[in-house]
Structures are given as C-alpha cells and as structure tokens.
Scaffold this motif. Sequence first.
Motif, PDB file in Angstrom:
ATOM      1  N   PRO A  74      -1.160   7.583  17.164  1.00  7.88           N
ATOM      2  CA  PRO A  74      -2.294   7.049  16.392  1.00  7.88           C
ATOM      3  C   PRO A  74      -1.965   6.704  14.950  1.00  7.88           C
ATOM      4  CG  PRO A  74      -2.537   9.413  16.787  1.00  7.88           C
ATOM      5  CD  PRO A  74      -1.407   8.956  17.634  1.00  7.88           C
ATOM      6  N   HIS A  75      -0.937   7.309  14.375  1.00  2.00           N
ATOM      7  CA  HIS A  75      -0.677   7.107  12.946  1.00  2.00           C
ATOM      8  C   HIS A  75       0.647   6.384  12.671  1.00  2.00           C
ATOM      9  CE1 HIS A  75      -4.110   9.685  12.420  1.00  2.00           C
ATOM     10  NE2 HIS A  75      -3.497  10.698  13.018  1.00  2.00           N
ATOM     11  N   GLU A  76       1.348   5.961  13.723  1.00  3.56           N
ATOM     12  CA  GLU A  76       2.644   5.324  13.515  1.00  3.56           C
ATOM     13  C   GLU A  76       2.490   3.807  13.354  1.00  3.56           C
ATOM     14  OE1 GLU A  76       4.515   7.484  12.818  1.00  3.56           O
ATOM     15  OE2 GLU A  76       4.563   9.161  14.210  1.00  3.56           O
ATOM     16  N   TYR A  77       3.582   3.152  12.958  1.00  2.00           N
ATOM     17  CA  TYR A  77       3.606   1.710  12.744  1.00  2.00           C
ATOM     18  C   TYR A  77       4.126   1.065  14.033  1.00  2.00           C
ATOM     19  CZ  TYR A  77       4.163  -2.690  10.163  1.00  2.00           C
ATOM     20  OH  TYR A  77       4.047  -3.978   9.696  1.00  2.00           O
ATOM     21  N   ILE A  78       3.240   0.380  14.746  1.00  2.00           N
ATOM     22  CA  ILE A  78       3.562  -0.135  16.073  1.00  2.00           C
ATOM     23  C   ILE A  78       3.754  -1.648  15.998  1.00  2.00           C
ATOM     24  CG2 ILE A  78       2.802  -0.348  18.469  1.00  2.00           C
ATOM     25  CD1 ILE A  78       1.066   2.138  18.016  1.00  2.00           C
ATOM     26  N   ILE A  79       4.885  -2.119  16.525  1.00  2.00           N
ATOM     27  CA  ILE A  79       5.152  -3.553  16.586  1.00  2.00           C
ATOM     28  C   ILE A  79       5.438  -3.954  18.031  1.00  2.00           C
ATOM     29  CG2 ILE A  79       6.055  -3.653  14.231  1.00  2.00           C
ATOM     30  CD1 ILE A  79       8.878  -3.791  15.411  1.00  2.00           C
ATOM     31  N   TRP A  80       5.190  -5.215  18.330  1.00  2.00           N
ATOM     32  CA  TRP A  80       5.523  -5.774  19.648  1.00  2.00           C
ATOM     33  C   TRP A  80       6.643  -6.780  19.437  1.00  2.00           C
ATOM     34  CZ3 TRP A  80       2.010  -5.201  24.163  1.00  2.00           C
ATOM     35  CH2 TRP A  80       2.534  -5.785  25.326  1.00  2.00           C
ATOM     36  N   VAL A  81       7.719  -6.626  20.178  1.00  2.00           N
ATOM     37  CA  VAL A  81       8.862  -7.540  20.106  1.00  2.00           C
ATOM     38  C   VAL A  81       8.652  -8.636  21.145  1.00  2.00           C
ATOM     39  CG1 VAL A  81      11.362  -7.763  20.269  1.00  2.00           C
ATOM     40  CG2 VAL A  81      10.347  -5.666  19.335  1.00  2.00           C
ATOM     41  N   VAL A  82       8.636  -9.905  20.686  1.00  2.00           N
ATOM     42  CA  VAL A  82       8.202 -10.998  21.540  1.00  2.00           C
ATOM     43  C   VAL A  82       8.978 -12.266  21.202  1.00  2.00           C
ATOM     44  CG1 VAL A  82       6.363 -11.675  19.933  1.00  2.00           C
ATOM     45  CG2 VAL A  82       6.097 -12.175  22.372  1.00  2.00           C
ATOM     46  N   ARG A  83       9.152 -13.143  22.165  1.00  2.00           N
ATOM     47  CA  ARG A  83       9.716 -14.467  21.897  1.00  2.00           C
ATOM     48  C   ARG A  83       8.661 -15.330  21.215  1.00  2.00           C
ATOM     49  NH1 ARG A  83      14.123 -16.011  25.000  1.00  2.00           N
ATOM     50  NH2 ARG A  83      14.197 -17.787  23.593  1.00  2.00           N
ATOM     51  N   GLU A  84       9.108 -16.265  20.394  1.00  2.00           N
ATOM     52  CA  GLU A  84       8.175 -17.055  19.575  1.00  2.00           C
ATOM     53  C   GLU A  84       7.133 -17.817  20.391  1.00  2.00           C
ATOM     54  OE1 GLU A  84       8.240 -19.815  15.573  1.00  2.00           O
ATOM     55  OE2 GLU A  84      10.087 -19.575  16.739  1.00  2.00           O
ATOM     56  N   PRO A  85       7.463 -18.428  21.554  1.00  2.00           N
ATOM     57  CA  PRO A  85       6.424 -19.163  22.287  1.00  2.00           C
ATOM     58  C   PRO A  85       5.237 -18.312  22.721  1.00  2.00           C
ATOM     59  CG  PRO A  85       8.609 -19.769  23.082  1.00  2.00           C
ATOM     60  CD  PRO A  85       8.795 -18.580  22.185  1.00  2.00           C
ATOM     61  N   TYR A  86       5.413 -16.981  22.774  1.00  2.00           N
ATOM     62  CA  TYR A  86       4.357 -16.100  23.264  1.00  2.00           C
ATOM     63  C   TYR A  86       3.736 -15.247  22.166  1.00  2.00           C
ATOM     64  CZ  TYR A  86       7.065 -17.458  27.317  1.00  2.00           C
ATOM     65  OH  TYR A  86       7.757 -18.192  28.256  1.00  2.00           O
TER      66      TYR A  86
END
Length: 344
Positions: A74-86
Amino acid sequence: MASWPRFRALWIYRFHKYTHRLGKVWSFLRKYLYLRLLKARLGNRRIVAIILSEQMGDIIACEPVAREVRRQHPHEYIIWVVREPYLELVRYHPDLDGFLIEKCPSERDWLLKAGVYDVVYNMHISHRKCRYCGGDPVNPTADKLGLTFDNYYDQGDLLYVFSQAAGLPALTDDPKMYIPDSVRSQVASLHLPPRPIVIHCQSSHVLRDWPAEHWNQLVSWLLANYPHSIVEVGLQPVVNLEHPRFRSLCGQLNLLETAAVIEQARLFIGIDSGPAHMANAGHIDGVILLGQLFNFVRYLPYSGRYKRGDGVTIVNNIGHPCAELPYAWVQRAVEQRLGQPKLV
C-alpha cells in the motif's frame, strides 16, 4: 552471388540490428540512472515493478494485478513496465505511481539483473527473445510452474496464468479500464449514434480471424433486420459496405478511444483480440468468435464476466480454426443477443 533484393534485405536487417543494439545500451543507461535517482528520492519507499510489456489483450486482462500489488504494497512506489504502443492501457491506473517504457526483452533482462527494482512481479513466460539482441530472458517463477508458450493456455485464462507466473495468487477478478474524460470528450466529438453495435473483425494473427465475406454478410443482415447502427473498429477495415447506419473508424482511433467507443455499445461482436478484452472490461454484452489456435483447442483467454458466461456468447466450433466457424452459428448467436429481427 546473392541477388540485389536479398543483399539489400540483409543490409537493412543489419542496419536495424546494430542501431537497435546501440539504442538499447543508451536506453538502458538512461533508465538505470533514472531508477537509481528515483530510489534516492523515495527514501524508504521501495520500487515495485509489474512487468507485462505486451500484448494489448494480455495487459487489459491482467489489469487486476495492479490492484492486487497495491493491496500487498500500500505504501510503495509501483510502476508498470510496458512497451510504448500499449502505454495508454496503464497510464491512468489509480493504483500505479508511474510506468517505464521497455525497449525490448533484452533491455528488460539487463534491468532485472542490475537490481534496480526492489520487488518484481514479472508476468512474462521465459524465452521470449528480442529479434535483434539475442539473449534468452527467463522467468524462474514461470519455469517452476512449468509454464511455456506451448501449454500456458491449457492452464487457464490469461489473468489466472500470468498472475501466478508473477508469483501472485491465481487471480480471477473482473478487469477494468481507466479512461480519462479527455478521451471520452474526443470520442463524443465523433457524434456516433447512441448504443451502436460495435464490431472488430481482424486481429494481429490470421489464425484468430473470421472470413471477410462472412463479416460483410453479417453486417448486411443486421442492417436489413435491425434498426441499430453499426461501427467497425480496428486497424484495417474488413467490411466494405456503404450504408447510412454503418460507419468504419478503422485506423482512426488510439487504444483508449477504441475502448471508449466500445463502452457505448449495446453489443460487441468480434474475434479474440484486444477490443474483445475491452468489451469484457467494459461489461459490454458480446458475441465472441473463437477457434483452435495452434495446439490450443478449448482455450478461453477471458477472466471475470466473460469467463462466467455473463452477457456473452462464445461461438466455437471445437477443433476447428475460427475461419471455419459456420456463418449460421454466428448469426444465430447474434439474433439470440438482440432478439427477434425487426424489419426496417
């Protein structure tokens, strides 16, 4: 001596190969530095990476992973790794703090080995390689479960399988899409008819497709027997009819605009594709055309509503590709969804 076309093709490939590899080095260095600086700025907050960089349908189906990871962190920094088209599919997710655009699987592997993430949820199955870089990215969690590209669809729907590949519980939630008001305003400016039938006829793989002549026949039948307008979405148009109640938006919409059009539909009719996942996420009634895909005979990629069979008819001639679905089966499924024809 090689012919000129082969010689030219070889050197074009080599040009793309070497420029890609140089670009990957520069991209990796920039991202490595960015993540190190981010870690310093965050202090005690950890960087949690969700990795599923492609395809469209996979990312939409696995949206509940972001909610589950936020629940666990709940308190962490969450990122999603994704290709640019998506990118647009994750940019506006309320449970994400950011995103990282992936150049290729090899770069992903470098960043994982560099240890710049504190916690990783990698949904990719092992051995999906970059065409230019070589290397062999692996996911030990997926390997331990015995998941491969030859069997993953036999294990369950996309969310169920990929959440486990990431080391999470087997998730079964309904996917959601997050569409900003600016996108809905852009779609409103198209002045589409209210509650049209939305169709999507062509996927990224020919094995998923239904013949163009069947689509044209189906649309002609709909226009002759029902008062509803019909809108085609996708990259390339398949239906070639001219009619005041038919409109093609193929090649005119980005991903979220496509989702915003689909969420207005009274019925979605389509093959197994990203837009079908959008319809599932938007709780839109659907008629989905499936067939054998490679060695997968009875696969169903959808979680949530479509997996439960709520508001959806799955048309599948078991053991045959989608292209061999009888036209009459699809027409009957559509008629059951729309009710008895009303001559117009």
